[in-house]
Scaffold this motif. Structure first.
Motif, PDB file in Angstrom:
ATOM      1  N   GLY A  54       0.870  -1.030   0.102  1.00 36.27           N
ATOM      2  CA  GLY A  54      -0.166  -0.139   0.011  1.00 36.27           C
ATOM      3  C   GLY A  54       0.837   1.146  -0.098  1.00 36.27           C
ATOM      4  N   SER A  55       2.262   1.282   0.537  1.00 36.90           N
ATOM      5  CA  SER A  55       2.947   2.424   0.752  1.00 36.90           C
ATOM      6  C   SER A  55       3.393   2.560  -0.526  1.00 36.90           C
ATOM      7  N   LEU A  56       3.981   1.660  -1.468  1.00 40.57           N
ATOM      8  CA  LEU A  56       4.528   1.750  -2.522  1.00 40.57           C
ATOM      9  C   LEU A  56       3.544   2.396  -3.712  1.00 40.57           C
ATOM     10  N   LEU A  57       2.236   2.090  -3.545  1.00 44.19           N
ATOM     11  CA  LEU A  57       1.098   2.380  -4.361  1.00 44.19           C
ATOM     12  C   LEU A  57       0.914   3.688  -4.203  1.00 44.19           C
ATOM     13  N   ALA A  58       1.072   4.131  -2.983  1.00 37.46           N
ATOM     14  CA  ALA A  58       0.834   5.346  -2.395  1.00 37.46           C
ATOM     15  C   ALA A  58       1.795   6.440  -2.967  1.00 37.46           C
ATOM     16  N   LEU A  59       3.221   6.045  -3.139  1.00 34.73           N
ATOM     17  CA  LEU A  59       4.257   6.720  -3.477  1.00 34.73           C
ATOM     18  C   LEU A  59       4.269   7.123  -5.068  1.00 34.73           C
ATOM     19  N   ILE A  60       3.788   6.140  -5.802  1.00 31.51           N
ATOM     20  CA  ILE A  60       3.513   5.992  -7.132  1.00 31.51           C
ATOM     21  C   ILE A  60       2.441   7.129  -7.255  1.00 31.51           C
ATOM     22  N   ALA A  61       1.305   7.025  -6.769  1.00 33.28           N
ATOM     23  CA  ALA A  61       0.119   7.785  -6.863  1.00 33.28           C
ATOM     24  C   ALA A  61       0.703   9.276  -6.694  1.00 33.28           C
ATOM     25  N   SER A  62       1.478   9.382  -5.704  1.00 36.54           N
ATOM     26  CA  SER A  62       1.942  10.937  -5.075  1.00 36.54           C
ATOM     27  C   SER A  62       2.895  11.435  -6.225  1.00 36.54           C
ATOM     28  N   PHE A  63       3.785  10.720  -6.526  1.00 33.51           N
ATOM     29  CA  PHE A  63       4.903  11.429  -7.341  1.00 33.51           C
ATOM     30  C   PHE A  63       4.232  11.592  -8.929  1.00 33.51           C
ATOM     31  N   LYS A  64       3.163  10.849  -9.205  1.00 34.41           N
ATOM     32  CA  LYS A  64       2.551  11.462 -10.370  1.00 34.41           C
ATOM     33  C   LYS A  64       2.067  12.504 -10.570  1.00 34.41           C
ATOM     34  N   PHE A  65       1.715  13.514  -9.329  1.00 35.50           N
ATOM     35  CA  PHE A  65       1.377  14.725  -9.565  1.00 35.50           C
ATOM     36  C   PHE A  65       2.796  15.538  -9.788  1.00 35.50           C
ATOM     37  N   GLN A  66       3.925  15.288  -9.621  1.00 36.88           N
ATOM     38  CA  GLN A  66       4.905  15.877  -9.722  1.00 36.88           C
ATOM     39  C   GLN A  66       5.672  15.524 -11.481  1.00 36.88           C
ATOM     40  N   MET A 453       7.717   8.090   5.539  1.00 34.21           N
ATOM     41  CA  MET A 453       6.696   7.220   5.990  1.00 34.21           C
ATOM     42  C   MET A 453       7.021   5.561   5.592  1.00 34.21           C
ATOM     43  N   THR A 454       7.334   5.713   4.140  1.00 27.38           N
ATOM     44  CA  THR A 454       7.486   4.475   3.652  1.00 27.38           C
ATOM     45  C   THR A 454       8.839   3.986   4.262  1.00 27.38           C
ATOM     46  N   ILE A 455       9.903   4.563   4.433  1.00 28.10           N
ATOM     47  CA  ILE A 455      11.060   4.034   4.780  1.00 28.10           C
ATOM     48  C   ILE A 455      10.760   3.559   6.283  1.00 28.10           C
ATOM     49  N   GLY A 456      10.075   4.399   7.128  1.00 19.32           N
ATOM     50  CA  GLY A 456       9.801   3.763   8.382  1.00 19.32           C
ATOM     51  C   GLY A 456       9.083   2.464   8.354  1.00 19.32           C
ATOM     52  N   HIS A 457       8.045   2.336   7.138  1.00 16.96           N
ATOM     53  CA  HIS A 457       7.498   0.842   6.990  1.00 16.96           C
ATOM     54  C   HIS A 457       8.262  -0.065   6.673  1.00 16.96           C
ATOM     55  N   PHE A 458       9.403   0.048   6.076  1.00 14.81           N
ATOM     56  CA  PHE A 458      10.447  -1.044   5.601  1.00 14.81           C
ATOM     57  C   PHE A 458      11.426  -1.137   6.920  1.00 14.81           C
ATOM     58  N   VAL A 459      11.565  -0.214   7.911  1.00 13.23           N
ATOM     59  CA  VAL A 459      12.254  -0.614   8.760  1.00 13.23           C
ATOM     60  C   VAL A 459      11.399  -1.591   9.841  1.00 13.23           C
ATOM     61  N   PHE A 460      10.228  -1.105  10.134  1.00 12.19           N
ATOM     62  CA  PHE A 460       9.263  -1.894  10.765  1.00 12.19           C
ATOM     63  C   PHE A 460       9.057  -3.325  10.381  1.00 12.19           C
ATOM     64  N   ALA A 461       8.971  -3.547   8.896  1.00 12.33           N
ATOM     65  CA  ALA A 461       8.835  -4.802   8.397  1.00 12.33           C
ATOM     66  C   ALA A 461      10.074  -5.449   8.788  1.00 12.33           C
ATOM     67  N   TYR A 462      11.177  -4.933   8.523  1.00  6.06           N
ATOM     68  CA  TYR A 462      12.647  -5.591   8.893  1.00  6.06           C
ATOM     69  C   TYR A 462      12.441  -5.987  10.156  1.00  6.06           C
ATOM     70  N   LEU A 463      12.227  -5.248  11.325  1.00  7.87           N
ATOM     71  CA  LEU A 463      12.230  -5.728  12.682  1.00  7.87           C
ATOM     72  C   LEU A 463      11.229  -6.782  13.044  1.00  7.87           C
ATOM     73  N   LEU A 464      10.025  -6.813  12.165  1.00 13.51           N
ATOM     74  CA  LEU A 464       9.113  -7.735  12.312  1.00 13.51           C
ATOM     75  C   LEU A 464       9.688  -9.185  11.828  1.00 13.51           C
ATOM     76  N   VAL A 465      10.077  -9.156  10.791  1.00 13.75           N
ATOM     77  CA  VAL A 465      10.633 -10.342  10.195  1.00 13.75           C
ATOM     78  C   VAL A 465      11.894 -10.886  11.000  1.00 13.75           C
ATOM     79  N   ARG A 466      12.809 -10.068  11.709  1.00 14.72           N
ATOM     80  CA  ARG A 466      13.816 -10.453  12.552  1.00 14.72           C
ATOM     81  C   ARG A 466      13.290 -11.040  13.548  1.00 14.72           C
TER      82      ARG A 466
END
Lengths: 513, 196
Positions: A54-66, A453-466
């Motif tokens: 969902g975060s990656l989709l959000a980023l694509i959507a947001s950068f499309k405005f630029q 925020m997406t960077i934060g989500h990747f950090v969280f996902a890493y911690l969760l996997v660990r």
């Protein structure tokens, strides 16, 4: 299960030699926690997977405005498909699945019994994920139902609705075996959410709507999925964890009943304020505005209970990740709800409706409130169901600051940009393309804060996997941001026990405390 | 047990009431509403265009509801001569009212901009006719082919030189692009008869 799990045991005579009531209490708690292990881990991990998507989709959507001409050759990457795919993955994937994981753990703990229907829950996770895959691919492939908040095709809901029903079944089986007399307020919220969520989805999927009535049903639904499915799960977690971590009872337990019933009665009606000034019958919007404003009552009640419980204990936010995320979420709940009541008023809607302001508001709700509370709850729950600790307080800290600052910047930028957009739209002398132009800088801030925020989500996902892999060395105490002074979280903290002060249970023994 | 049943009944009653009032009652109230003048059932091609409009998610940036006189400035902006009425939507089985105006409202776009050339060029490359627009381009609704290979039945889209394909290639609208245009031309608010 022997009678050792009964809540009355710690007070009863005849303990095995060498065991104190405290040991028994800790033992049954461990038993209950472990019974929830696989369903809870599966739901939280699945939710986090969808958070990343969902975060990656959000980023694509947001950068499309630029870069509006970026990735336009492929139909599935167009903004109008990426955006609903983002919404559906974060609502039905992330917050619903992770929310169910947290709710399941809380449910067992608060009913003081092992989770029943574990098999049903595991089937549910599988069905739910299949539904999400079908739904996400369906929207991107062009099979969107084009109703906001329920874009996923029927085929996806054909898996998700049974998945929800299986969760409800497991909750009911567990409820029947409960070993408590008193139902803590979190149980009320969770039980009600388990009724409201499936009810809402099934009601909205009925093939009976079209035209303007479909729009009123649509906003009844969309607002309630937030208010009667996601919000109760978030509030239930906040009601449990804030007193739990701080080691102090809820400020006014009686007030929390008032908060529950006013939410149940008022929130329902608030959603149609999305149609103020539109073609829907005026009485609908008026009713909605009245109830939106009345929502101030449950919000103040919850605010009193959450914030006044924390007062005097702010220094604990320096140490406990759970508390820091959840207090951030609880403060956001108060803000987003008061904002919601205010902005339903006609003269406010006239400016902010149809603008980026609304997007800011919805992220304050789903993200700054619900998502942050779920993060906090997961930081508490995972060590208890995996018997392992979080690998790195520093990474948790990075997760907190990237998401906290990210959503703060996101909200501020889109609120300002939205108000400018709304005021300019009211002035017919300002050309439309000029309005588009004046929103552009704020949309850049959105892309930057979304990246954070997406960077934060990747950090969280890493911690969760660990922690799921039980990687690294096991630490022997709860993970705090920095070493907690002895005794700050009750006598048991820091001594290798995974428990802190059992305050909620105390309240159950002494209602009215 | 009694307590949990009471909570269940209360929660169920609350949501049932609002479902009845907000989702079912409007349906009954508006069941007999007549289509406004100019509102007709969709032709095959318009229906196809309506489906393209939904599939590409136009509603996330374009509302289809003109605010009435005295609320906002839609009419002063020229977005419609009157506010939208329930009768304008009776043939919409998927409402596209929208909640966002990243782009302008489209409920009366056919009155404001009827040109087929403009709309097709705008869909192919919005910035070729609206400089500064943030709307996505939809090149996949068009074909770029050699001018010599264009069949007489096909519609060629005039594109400004800056965005036109190089050489002797031209932009040709697909059936979907043409259908989308036809659908947009159904979005027209006609003045209501004062007596009705």
């Amino acid at each position: 299960m022997s009678e050792a799990t009964s809540s009355s045991v710690p007070r009863s005579p005849g303990l095995p030699p060498g065991q104190s009531p405290d040991d028994l209490e800790a033992n049954w708690r461990r038993t209950v926690d472990r019974s929830t292990r696989w369903p809870v881990v599966a739901f939280i991990a699945s939710g986090t997977f969808w958070l990343i998507i969902g975060s990656l989709l959000a980023l694509i959507a947001s950068f499309k405005f630029q870069y509006p001409d970026w990735w336009t050759q492929q139909a599935w990457l167009t903004f109008g498909r990426i955006r609903p795919a983002h919404l559906n993955t974060v609502i039905y994937g992330w917050i619903s699945m992770a929310g169910v994981g947290v709710a399941t753990w809380l449910w067992s703990r608060l009913l003081k019994t092992q989770l029943r229907g574990r098999g049903l829950q595991l089937i549910s996770v599988v069905l739910w994920n299949i539904g999400m895959v079908i739904g996400t691919i369906g929207i991107l492939a062009g099979y969107s139902r084009s109703i906001e908040w329920v874009e996923m095709p029927y085929a996806a809901f054909a898996f998700i609705v049974p998945a929800m029903v299986l969760v409800v079944a497991s909750f009911l089986l567990t409820l029947r075996e409960r070993r408590v007399q008193h139902l803590f307020i979190s149980v009320w919220y969770l039980g009600a959410a388990m009724l409201w969520g499936p009810f809402l989805v099934m009601a909205m999927l009925l093939p009976i709507y079209s035209g303007v009535p479909e729009a009123t049903a649509n906003w009844w639904y969309a607002h309630n999925i937030l208010g009667l499915w996601i919000t109760p799960m978030g509030l239930a977690a906040a009601y449990y964890f804030i007193p739990k971590v701080i080691g102090r009872p809820v400020y006014s337990y009686h007030l929390s009943y008032l908060g529950f019933w006013t939410l149940a009665l008022f929130y329902n009606w608030a959603g149609v304020h999305h149609l103020v000034g539109g073609p829907a019958p005026q009485w609908l919007a008026t009713v909605s505005i009245v109830f939106s404003v009345m929502m101030i009552i449950p919000v103040i009640v919850v605010a009193v209970n959450h914030h006044l419980t924390v007062v005097g204990h702010f220094k604990k936010l320096k140490y406990s990740p759970t508390l820091r995320f959840i207090v951030f979420g609880a403060m956001s709940y108060t803000s987003v709800s008061l904002q919601g009541s205010m902005q339903s008023i006609r003269s406010w809607q006239e400016i902010t409706h149809f603008t980026h302001y609304t997007i800011a508001h919805s992220h304050l709700g789903v993200y700054a409130f619900a998502t942050m509370i779920i993060f906090g709850a997961i930081y508490y729950i995972m060590p208890r169901v995996t018997d392992w600790e979080w690998e790195s307080p520093r990474l948790i800290s990075i997760h907190f600051w990237t998401t906290g600052l990210g959503v703060g910047a996101y909200f501020t930028a889109l609120t300002i940009g939205g108000v400018i957009q709304g005021l300019q739209m009211l002035d017919p002398d300002i050309a439309f393309l000029q309005i588009v132009d004046s929103t552009k800088p704020w949309l850049v801030v959105r892309s930057v804060s979304g990246t954070l925020m997406t960077i934060g989500h990747f950090v969280f996902a890493y911690l969760l996997v660990r922690i799921m892999m039980r990687s690294g060395t096991r630490s022997d105490g709860p993970t705090y941001f920095r070493p907690a002074p002895a005794g700050i979280f009750g006598s048991r903290a820091g001594d290798g026990s995974t428990e802190e002060t059992p305050s909620v249970e105390e309240i159950e023994e002494r209602p009215g405390l | 047990m009694t307590r949990s049943i009471l909570i269940f009944l209360g929660a169920f009653a609350a949501i049932s009431m609002s479902f009845t009032a907000l989702a079912l009652l409007p349906r009954l109230q508006l069941a007999t509403v007549e289509p406004t003048p100019g509102t007709d059932a969709y032709t095959y091609e318009e229906q196809l265009g309506y489906e393209v409009y939904q599939r590409e998610g136009c509603l996330y940036c374009h509302s289809q509801q003109v605010r009435p006189d005295g609320f906002g400035s839609d009419i002063a902006r020229g977005w419609g001569r009157r506010g939208s009425r329930p009768g304008d939507y009776v043939f919409d089985d998927r409402h596209q009212l929208g909640t966002m105006r990243t782009g302008p409202d489209l409920h009366d776009i056919a009155s404001r901009q009827p040109s087929q050339d403009w709309h097709l060029a705008h869909l192919y490359q919005p910035r070729s006719v609206s400089p500064g627009s943030v709307m996505p381009a939809y090149p996949y609704l068009f074909e770029v082919k050699k001018e010599s290979q264009v069949r007489p039945s096909e519609v060629t889209v005039p594109i400004t030189p800056k965005y036109a394909p190089p050489g002797d290639s031209v932009v040709v609208a697909t059936e979907e692009a043409l259908a989308l245009y036809e659908y947009l031309m159904t979005l027209k608010l006609e003045e209501l008869d004062q007596s009705s």
